[in-house]
Write an enzyme that holds these catalytic residues in place. Sequence first.
Site, PDB file in Angstrom:
ATOM      1  N   SER A  45     138.750  94.619  23.664  1.00 14.93           N
ATOM      2  CA  SER A  45     139.120  95.637  24.640  1.00 14.93           C
ATOM      3  C   SER A  45     138.807  95.108  26.034  1.00 14.93           C
ATOM      4  O   SER A  45     139.284  94.040  26.403  1.00 14.93           O
ATOM      5  CB  SER A  45     138.390  96.957  24.347  1.00 14.93           C
ATOM      6  OG  SER A  45     138.861  97.980  25.199  1.00 14.93           O
ATOM      7  N   THR A  46     137.984  95.803  26.802  1.00 19.72           N
ATOM      8  CA  THR A  46     137.700  95.420  28.185  1.00 19.72           C
ATOM      9  C   THR A  46     137.213  93.974  28.276  1.00 19.72           C
ATOM     10  O   THR A  46     136.264  93.591  27.600  1.00 19.72           O
ATOM     11  CB  THR A  46     136.616  96.343  28.781  1.00 19.72           C
ATOM     12  OG1 THR A  46     136.963  97.698  28.524  1.00 19.72           O
ATOM     13  CG2 THR A  46     136.484  96.113  30.277  1.00 19.72           C
ATOM     14  N   HIS A  54     143.228  96.289  23.060  1.00 17.30           N
ATOM     15  CA  HIS A  54     143.501  97.604  23.652  1.00 17.30           C
ATOM     16  C   HIS A  54     144.298  97.397  24.940  1.00 17.30           C
ATOM     17  O   HIS A  54     143.785  96.889  25.935  1.00 17.30           O
ATOM     18  CB  HIS A  54     142.198  98.336  23.967  1.00 17.30           C
ATOM     19  CG  HIS A  54     141.419  98.734  22.758  1.00 17.30           C
ATOM     20  ND1 HIS A  54     140.118  99.170  22.810  1.00 17.30           N
ATOM     21  CD2 HIS A  54     141.766  98.765  21.440  1.00 17.30           C
ATOM     22  CE1 HIS A  54     139.692  99.468  21.588  1.00 17.30           C
ATOM     23  NE2 HIS A  54     140.679  99.216  20.746  1.00 17.30           N
ATOM     24  N   MET A  57     134.540  98.036  25.485  1.00 20.23           N
ATOM     25  CA  MET A  57     133.807  99.291  25.488  1.00 20.23           C
ATOM     26  C   MET A  57     134.136 100.094  24.245  1.00 20.23           C
ATOM     27  O   MET A  57     135.277 100.097  23.787  1.00 20.23           O
ATOM     28  CB  MET A  57     134.184 100.094  26.741  1.00 20.23           C
ATOM     29  CG  MET A  57     133.485 101.437  26.868  1.00 20.23           C
ATOM     30  SD  MET A  57     131.697 101.259  27.088  1.00 20.23           S
ATOM     31  CE  MET A  57     131.672 100.431  28.695  1.00 20.23           C
ATOM     32  N   ASP A  60     135.276 100.964  18.434  1.00 22.24           N
ATOM     33  CA  ASP A  60     136.405 100.546  17.598  1.00 22.24           C
ATOM     34  C   ASP A  60     136.136  99.147  17.055  1.00 22.24           C
ATOM     35  O   ASP A  60     135.739  98.250  17.785  1.00 22.24           O
ATOM     36  CB  ASP A  60     137.688 100.548  18.428  1.00 22.24           C
ATOM     37  CG  ASP A  60     138.926 100.311  17.592  1.00 22.24           C
ATOM     38  OD1 ASP A  60     138.884 100.542  16.367  1.00 22.24           O
ATOM     39  OD2 ASP A  60     139.957  99.903  18.181  1.00 22.24           O
TER      40      ASP A  60
END
Length: 347
Positions: free
Chosen positions: A164-165, A191, A285, A288
């Site tokens: 993600s991030t 993401h 973050m 998941d």
Amino acid sequence: MTEAVVVDDSHFMRTVISDILEDAGVEVVAQAGDGEAGVEAVADHDPDVVTMDVEMPRMNGIEAVEQIMATNPTPVVMLSAHTGEGAEATFEALEKGAVDFLAKPGGEVSTEISAHGDALVETVRSATRADLDSVAEVDDADDTDAIETDHGYVDDPTLVVGASTGGPRVVERVLASLPLAADLRVLVVQHMPEGFTGRFAERLDRHSEYDVREAEDGTRIGGGEALVAKGDYHMEVAGYGNGRLRVKLQQDEQQHGVRPAIDVTMETAAEAIDDSLVGVVLTGMGSDGAAGIEAIDAAGGATLAQDEESSSVFGIPARAIETGCVDRVHSADEMGKAILDAINTEN
């Protein structure tokens, strides 16, 4: 209180973005109408986070990010037009050190962004927790060569990567390090909104030895091929046989507030694949991927997580590690070798 600088060449967008952040308790200490003024505002106010438009006069967002990172490193969230050109520019900004991005619904000047206020606030708050040193230390994928090994690999291995991030640069780095000889089937869940995952797949394809493309419903892949989960769709492994796997795209409810979700791909891979399987969770973050790592571990697969020091945001890897189902923890630069070690025939 979190302090922010808002940079956008549209007075309307600056006002709307500032109002959204202020209403959520984020103090907007300055606004700027172009990149040059944005760099000056960051130097003057030393904010916790910056929202940055991409296309602006005098100095664009990419150049501004580079300047900020060189003179006054600060977490930057890019606000990008939902176009192919906007996506490519956003990835360039991430390469220069931006932490995350959010697509502007409706284009450069959008009356729809107010409806996405929660996502904006969440992204901005997440960015304030980013480790800028780890962002700067990730080597560019353009400089990464595939790893050479002196051992063989198990037959028909599959790799599932979730991030993600801060993930795009790390995913590029990891895939670029994997030799075609490993014959992996690779599934990537980053993401990222629809309209950006296709351009991300193209970048991965350029930077790695693998044939990478955005997933479509029913796509099949074999060794040496990789799929990137399509934005706004969960990617399931719907079938596997004779070294080839088939994916299904679906739009069931979001999981962990996201779609695609890492857990969906990992859990269905663990259920469907009976050959060697490796699950990797990278920077980001949230939680998941934790359930997915548990599923892969329960199926006898290998599980790896990125370490805190090299993670922009140590959320996803931390939650996976807390399950007790992660076999090994490695830095971003070590992850490629760790994956290859997991499918080493000598193990």
